[in-house]
Design a protein around this motif. Structure first.
Motif, PDB file in Angstrom:
ATOM      1  N   HIS A   1       0.809  -1.205   0.000  1.00  0.00           N
ATOM      2  CA  HIS A   1       0.000   0.000   0.000  1.00  0.00           C
ATOM      3  C   HIS A   1       0.852   1.269   0.000  1.00  0.00           C
ATOM      4  O   HIS A   1       0.602   2.151  -0.814  1.00  0.00           O
ATOM      5  CB  HIS A   1      -1.063   0.035   1.086  1.00  0.00           C
ATOM      6  CG  HIS A   1      -2.013   1.148   0.817  1.00  0.00           C
ATOM      7  ND1 HIS A   1      -3.112   1.009   0.009  1.00  0.00           N
ATOM      8  CD2 HIS A   1      -1.960   2.441   1.142  1.00  0.00           C
ATOM      9  CE1 HIS A   1      -3.707   2.174  -0.129  1.00  0.00           C
ATOM     10  NE2 HIS A   1      -3.027   3.068   0.559  1.00  0.00           N
TER      11      HIS A   1
ATOM     12  N   HIS B   1      -6.597  -3.653   3.912  1.00  0.00           N
ATOM     13  CA  HIS B   1      -7.798  -3.563   3.069  1.00  0.00           C
ATOM     14  C   HIS B   1      -7.652  -4.397   1.799  1.00  0.00           C
ATOM     15  O   HIS B   1      -8.623  -4.607   1.101  1.00  0.00           O
ATOM     16  CB  HIS B   1      -8.173  -2.112   2.751  1.00  0.00           C
ATOM     17  CG  HIS B   1      -7.182  -1.363   1.929  1.00  0.00           C
ATOM     18  ND1 HIS B   1      -6.878  -0.050   2.181  1.00  0.00           N
ATOM     19  CD2 HIS B   1      -6.421  -1.712   0.874  1.00  0.00           C
ATOM     20  CE1 HIS B   1      -5.994   0.362   1.308  1.00  0.00           C
ATOM     21  NE2 HIS B   1      -5.694  -0.624   0.495  1.00  0.00           N
ATOM     22  N   HIS B   2      -6.451  -4.887   1.540  1.00  0.00           N
ATOM     23  CA  HIS B   2      -6.299  -5.815   0.415  1.00  0.00           C
ATOM     24  C   HIS B   2      -6.589  -7.248   0.844  1.00  0.00           C
ATOM     25  O   HIS B   2      -6.594  -8.150   0.018  1.00  0.00           O
ATOM     26  CB  HIS B   2      -4.878  -5.734  -0.146  1.00  0.00           C
ATOM     27  CG  HIS B   2      -4.548  -4.391  -0.706  1.00  0.00           C
ATOM     28  ND1 HIS B   2      -4.771  -4.063  -2.018  1.00  0.00           N
ATOM     29  CD2 HIS B   2      -4.041  -3.282  -0.121  1.00  0.00           C
ATOM     30  CE1 HIS B   2      -4.399  -2.821  -2.218  1.00  0.00           C
ATOM     31  NE2 HIS B   2      -3.949  -2.317  -1.084  1.00  0.00           N
TER      32      HIS B   2
HETATM   33 CU   LIG Z   1      -4.163  -0.353  -0.805  1.00  0.00          CU
END
Ligand SMILES: [Cu+2]
Ligand code: HEA
Ligand code: HEA
Ligand code: CUA
Lengths: 94, 233, 599, 233
Positions: free
Chosen positions: C280, C329-330
């Motif tokens: 991220h 969030h992945h």
């Molecule tokens: Cu991300």
């Protein structure tokens, strides 16, 4: 100038040998402590405390952080929260 | 401290005054510190993996001293700490313009550093032949006690297998990459020593010595952590 | 690296370069940051092209499943696309390599390698990077990485096919994927590339902290420098995490360790955590510099101070920080602890706030401005409008329950292309068209520039916008033939449409290539300060300036970078170097300076 | 092109409508934000385009509006986050699995879904279990709880019309539960890249009326089932 540097240098020469002694003693302490028959948690916590303490001594005195401008302290502190975030977050998984 | 001592003389150990005041240390020193921060993250990924895997699968890991030879490594740790002292001594020497001291202490550091790597190699060799290997398929470590008992390892073979594949994998990865860092450090030290022979360092400009010092102490610092969590916990 | 770090640049104060250098030292192993920037530019544009062509193959298979690739179909080997018909394993390799080249070899170097090198020293008024030789190294380390990645197409088993995220155990054991050598090369190549990024980052951070011209205080830094500075921190701290992961995965793949392999009690999810903890921040590495470039262009082309400069800086910083606490969030559907999921959902969604600040500040800058629609501005405006779409689609996925449905569907593919192409790549186009004169001494053709822009803009939206709808119908990612699912068959029409649009998109890039190379040699000669800009690079004589950048010595800076239309000045701009007492006179000479040297 | 729509197909599980509601909420919010931003953008571009003799206004910002456009989005997004929390827990938190649900084991492997039923005794891992390939049959009016396991790599159990998806990770148990709202046959897909056959790792989920379900079960019981799914092309 060299002469001046001399005096200056001698004046503040950090307590390298004292630190060396402390590190040595603490290493021995660690090894001793590790083989005490304590609950694992206590061993882990105690040992980590000692290890981190030693690490800090090295950074402060051998890496001269103690005599560096405070803003370098800030810079050096940057990754530390990230280290904690990663390990703590992932530990909650297992 | 000393940099202030020199600051008065506007030498190479302080930042280039023509610029807006920045970190108040000279570029290469700042660069080395910044680089070391990325090293922190690198070791975090390896050590973090170890912590997490060990937490998730305690059965894969043995108690201190069962598989690893703590006494040997304690000595090695002692060596590395010594090498840190010799390193700062070299730095302190050149700060005072003491060329001879610089060379002697550098040499000492190199020798001790090399010794550390050597001992680690020996350690690996013995561990490997005791069946403590990174490859999951071949892993069959049975613990030092069993080995010392069963001479030809015959008895050892019957002894129960200690820990599991994750143990070998994490152990060799962490200590291996630390060892690699030490070796690189030794090479750089040799390079610095050669330049010291040529008298490239003075009380006014000994950046090379300070930089390699920073790196060297950092590697020592990492070992302090590694030794504790890998060998003692 | 330690060696270079510890020993390089004893001549940092660059006296060695003032005499004439030979061809090799000038064009190949140059230590001049501007030449290194150009090297990065050319190489990564070629990789961008390659990535685009791979995308073309991907699209062909999706638009016309099972049909032989036209024209070049015959060229493929029997293990990839016999008779031009793409095999599933080849499709996986295409997708993986498309993403790998785009992200690691095109967009990252195009943003960090090119603009970090070109802009940082010029905009802060430094003669060069802090460590010129380390800088050369950082480029030349990345070259073998590129070759290894390319080589992986030709080894047996083909290139890596586990996706750019290389989820273990698929990527950890060739039994599962049938790819061994390809995966190894992928891992080694990215490890090497990591060194390049880190050496670069060390250089940028040091340079920005320690080599700002007198008067160039932190809050007088142009926004591209701020963005690149903070991005360098992300690189510095995120890349090593990936490197560690790559190395462990490499051991799993080669010597049979079991870090991420289930049979040995390894933890597949651990790889995902490591990858996304890097991943991220990585995606913000891919957007922040573009945001910086765009801020510069928008402020300049609307002849108006950037709206809320401090807010902009704080927003960049907080996006960068928040980027460290959202990686989960992945992994919402990965089997990760659901409570952790909740935390990640909240932290993720909060990132909308600093992003809002930036978006609205850009619009605030346009408000009551004097807007000039040249190619750079068009791309910058496209960035803003497209980033909003990509960002808003991020909100859907940030809401974990909604993500349950759209995870691993084309909705994600749409999102990531809106931010990566609509965001990063348009930002890059804006940058190239804006600083081209400074780099090559000539203007790019405005007409070709505009044609390229409009074609790209329209085709791009035609390609990626419908992908949202594919995703909403449940169209999964990384499947090589949607028609195998009955419920996806009705979508074939849309897929074919997307593919045709994609080919238009890819071919319109030819216009850019032509414009780029043609202008380099035949473009109209650029005047000293074609955009009437305030920042230092345009006042440094020469396109590009010779070694040392500022022949008159380090410039002195008197004000912030975005003093456009200031009442103080007779002209509508007020460069940072102009001392207060000279302000009312026309700000800078417009005729090309005699000092033009051009490397 | 006929499928160019922002509407979701009608869902078939109890959580479906809740997810859809959330989706449409976000669609509205982001839709409005999107239109508002883009329209304003274009409006500015037209209104403030360059005209001879007009100079831009010298404005550096405006703290008041900046606070507003920071606070408003903050409130909105936090609302979205809060609105999502409970639903997320309801779907994913194993604690929320309805106690009365029928337990079924789904074992994924390259490239098929093997579904094991507890059989009459409702107990998995007992003699009367039976396994079918690439199809999951469940009754109306009773929740089903899947225990998901993988034999090789990561797969992802995806039932689009139930709006449900859950990765299936080797060496780890993952869970998914749902209650159908209508009978019928629904597609199952694999949503995680799992190798060469990823695309063909399909299945069907059949929701029977309670009675028909029993007959189906009885059919399965004596003879081992023939794999109904078509072999991959
Ligand atoms: Cu991300
Ligand atoms: C440049 C790269 C980039 C950027 C900037 C972003 C930005 C964001 N991304 Fe994205 N993302 C990717 C690149 C990027 N992403 C990639 C490559 C993937 C796929 C990886 C893979 O699996 O292959 C991905 C995947 C991805 C996922 C995982 C999806 C899944 O796999 O299931 C999620 C989930 O939360 C997510 C969320 C977000 C969010 C919330 C933002 C936010 O930062 C967006 C914030 C911006 C805005 C919100 C718009 C502007 C704001 C306003 C106009 C104010 C008003 C707004 C509101 C009131 C809502 N992204
Ligand atoms: C910055 C990153 C980036 C960019 C620009 C693109 C560009 C494109 N992508 Fe890509 N894509 C990704 C990153 C990117 N992609 C990622 C991360 C994934 C996920 C992979 C995975 O699942 O693992 C993905 C996946 C992905 C898929 C999903 C595959 C699948 O899941 O099965 C598809 C399918 O349509 C696709 C298509 C395209 C298309 C048609 C383009 C077009 O826009 C391409 C247009 C052409 C160009 C942009 C080239 C232009 C060239 C120049 C301008 C240079 C000119 C030359 C000189 C001057 C020398 N991409
Ligand atoms: Cu199983 Cu994809």
């Amino acid at each position: 100038m060299t002469t001046e540097a001399h005096t200056q240098g001698e004046h503040h020469d950090p307590p390298y040998m004292i630190i060396f002694g402390v590190l040595l003693v603490m290493t021995l302490a660690e090894v001793g402590y590790a083989f005490l028959s304590l609950p694992k948690v206590w061993l882990a916590v105690g040992l980590c405390v000692m290890a981190i303490w030693k690490a800090i001594l090295v950074a402060l005195y051998y890496m001269h952080l103690r005599w560096e401008p405070p803003r370098l302290w800030v810079l050096v502190a940057v990754p530390l929260p990230l280290v904690v975030i990663l390990i703590v977050a992932v530990l909650t998984e297992f | 401290m000393t940099s202030h001592a020199h600051a008065v003389h506007g030498d190479m150990m302080v930042p280039d005054q023509t610029f807006e005041p920045g970190m108040r240390i000279y570029n290469m020193k700042l660069g080395m510190w910044v680089f070391l921060l990325s090293e922190v993250m690198f070791f975090t990924s390896l050590i973090g993996t170890y912590i997490i895997l060990r937490f998730a699968h305690p059965d894969h890991f043995a108690d201190p001293g069962v598989v690893l030879n703590v006494t040997l490594t304690a000595f090695n740790t002692f060596f590395l700490i010594c090498s840190s002292v010799t390193m700062v001594k070299a730095f302190a020497a050149i700060q005072k313009g003491d060329q001879k001291g610089l060379k002697l202490w550098l040499l000492a550091t190199i020798v001790i550093g090399a010794a550390f790597v050597g001992i680690q190699a020996v350690e690996y060799a013995t561990l490997a032949e005791e069946g403590f290997v990174p490859a999951a398929a071949e892993y069959h470590a049975v613990g030092r006690a069993a080995h010392e008992a069963g001479a030809a390892g015959a008895a050892g073979a019957e002894a129960p297998i200690v820990g599991g594949p994750l143990y070998g994998a994490t152990f060799y990865t962490m200590t291996g990459f630390h060892g690699a860092h030490v070796s690189i450090g030794v090479l750089c030290l040799i390079f610095v020593l050669i330049r010291a022979m040529r008298g490239s360092y003075t009380a006014a400009d000994h950046r090379g010595v300070e930089l390699i010092g920073l790196y060297w102490h950092f590697v020592d610092l990492v070992w302090i952590i590694l030794f504790t969590i890998v060998y003692l916990i | 690296m330690a060696t270079t770090a510890a020993t390089s640049g004893h001549h940092d104060t660059d006296t060695e370069h003032h005499h004439k250098l030979g061809f090799i030292r000038t064009y190949i192993f140059s230590t001049d940051h501007k030449m290194i920037a150009k090297q990065f530019l050319i190489v990564s544009l070629l990789f961008l092209l390659l990535g685009g062509l791979l995308a073309g193959l991907v699209r062909w298979q999706l638009g016309f499943p099972g049909q032989p690739i036209p024209f070049i179909g015959g060229l493929f080997s029997d293990t990839t696309a016999p008779g031009g018909i793409v095999l599933p394993e080849f499709y996986n390799a295409l997708v993986t390599m498309h993403a790998t080249f785009m992200i690691f070899f095109a967009i990252m170097p195009l943003l960090v390698g090119v603009w970090g090198n070109f802009l940082i020293p010029l905009q802060i008024g430094a003669p060069d990077m802090a460590f010129p030789r380390l800088n050369t190294a950082s480029f030349w380390i990345s070259v073998p990485a590129g070759f290894l990645m390319l080589a992986s197409f030709f080894v047996d088993g083909g290139a890596a096919g586990a996706g750019w995220t290389a989820y273990a155990p698929l990527s950890a054991n060739s039994e599962y994927s049938g790819v061994h050598m390809g995966q190894i090369l992928w891992l080694v190549s990215l490890t090497i590339l990591g060194f390049s990024s880190i050496t670069g980052a060390v250089n940028y951070v040091t340079t920005v902290i320690n080599m700002r011209a007198p008067g160039m205080t932190w809050f007088r830094l142009p926004l591209p420098v701020w963005a690149l500075f903070i991005t360098s921190w992300l690189l510095l701290l995120a890349i090593p995490i990936l490197t560690g992961g790559l190395i462990m995965l490499l051991f799993d793949q080669t010597i049979g360790t079991g870090f991420f392999n289930a049979p040995t009690d390894g933890e597949p999810l651990l790889w995902q955590h490591i990858f996304w903890y890097f991943g991220h921040p990585e995606v913000y590495i891919l957007i922040l510099p573009a945001m910086g470039l765009v801020s510069e262009v928008i402020s300049n082309r609307s002849r108006k101070p950037i709206f809320g400069y401090h807010a902009m800086v704080i927003a960049i910083a907080s996006i960068a920080f928040l980027g460290w606490v959202v990686w989960g969030h992945h992994m919402f559907q990965s089997g990760m602890n659901p409570l952790l999921g909740t935390t990640f959902m909240i932290s993720t969604i909060v990132i909308a706030v600093p992003s809002a600040i930036k978006t609205f500040n850009w619009m605030g800058t346009l408000w009551r401005g004097d807007i000039h629609f040249d190619a750079p501005m068009l791309h910058a405006l496209a960035f803003v409008s497209m980033f909003v779409i990509g960002g808003l689609s991020g909100i859907f996925m940030a809401s974990a329950p909604v993500d349950i449905y759209i995870h691993d569907t084309y909705f994600i593919v749409a999102h990531l292309h809106y931010v990566l192409f609509g965001g990063s790549l348009f930002g890059i186009f804006a940058g190239i068209t804006f600083w081209f004169p400074k780099m090559f001494g000539r203007m790019m053709s405005p007409t070709l520039g505009k044609i390229h822009f409009w074609l790209t803009f329209v085709a791009y939206n035609a390609v990626f916008f419908p992908m949202h709808n594919l995703g909403l119908k449940g169209h999964m990612r990384r499947i090589y033939d949607p028609n195998q699912y009955e419920f996806l068959q009705p979508l074939q029409g849309l897929n074919t449409f997307i593919t045709i649009a994609a080919f238009v998109l890819i071919s319109s890039q030819l216009i850019f290539a032509v414009n780029f190379f043609w202008s380099m040699y035949a473009g109209e000669k650029a005047v000293q300060n074609p955009w009437k800009s305030n920042t230092l690079e345009w006042t440094a004589a020469g396109h590009p300036p010779g070694h040392g950048n500022f022949p008159g010595g380090t410039p002195r800076v008197h004000r912030g970078p975005y003093e456009y239309s200031s009442p103080k000045s007779t002209d509508d701009f007020l460069p940072q170097i102009v001392p207060p007492d000279r302000v009312l006179r026309p700000a800078v000479p417009h005729e090309p300076s005699p000092l033009v040297t051009g490397d | 092109m006929e499928n160019w729509s922002w509407l979701l197909d009608q869902s078939a599980s109890t959580v479906g409508p809740e997810i859809d509601r959330l989706y449409y909420w976000i669609l509205w919010i982001t839709g409005i934000v999107f239109v508002a931003t883009e329209v304003t953008l274009v409006w500015f571009l037209v209104k403030y385009r360059h005209r001879e003799g007009r100079k831009a206004e010298y404005i550096h910002g405006n703290t008041k509006v900046e606070i507003v456009w920071t606070a408003v989005p903050a409130v909105i997004v936090l609302w979205i986050a809060l609105a999502s929390r409970s639903l997320w827990a309801e779907i994913k938190d194993p604690a929320h699995i309805p106690p009365n649900s029928m337990r079924v084991l789904v074992t994924a492997k390259q490239f098929e879904w093997n579904v094991t039923y507890p059989g009459p005794d409702e107990e998995l891992g007992t003699g009367d279990d039976f396994t079918v390939r690439n199809r999951l049959d469940i009754p109306m009016g009773r929740p089903t709880a899947l225990l998901l396991q993988s034999e090789d790599v990561i797969h992802s159990f995806f039932v689009p019309l139930f709006r449900l998806k859950q990765d299936v990770v080797p060496g780890m148990d993952t869970h998914m539960w749902f209650e159908p709202t209508r009978t019928g046959v629904f597609p199952i897909g694999c949503a995680e890249l799992c190798g060469i056959g990823h695309t063909r790792m399909r299945g069907t989920l059949t929701v029977h009326a309670a009675a028909d379900y029993q007959t189906w079960v009885n059919e399965q019981l004596p003879a081992p089932p023939a794999p109904p799914a078509p072999p991959a092309p």
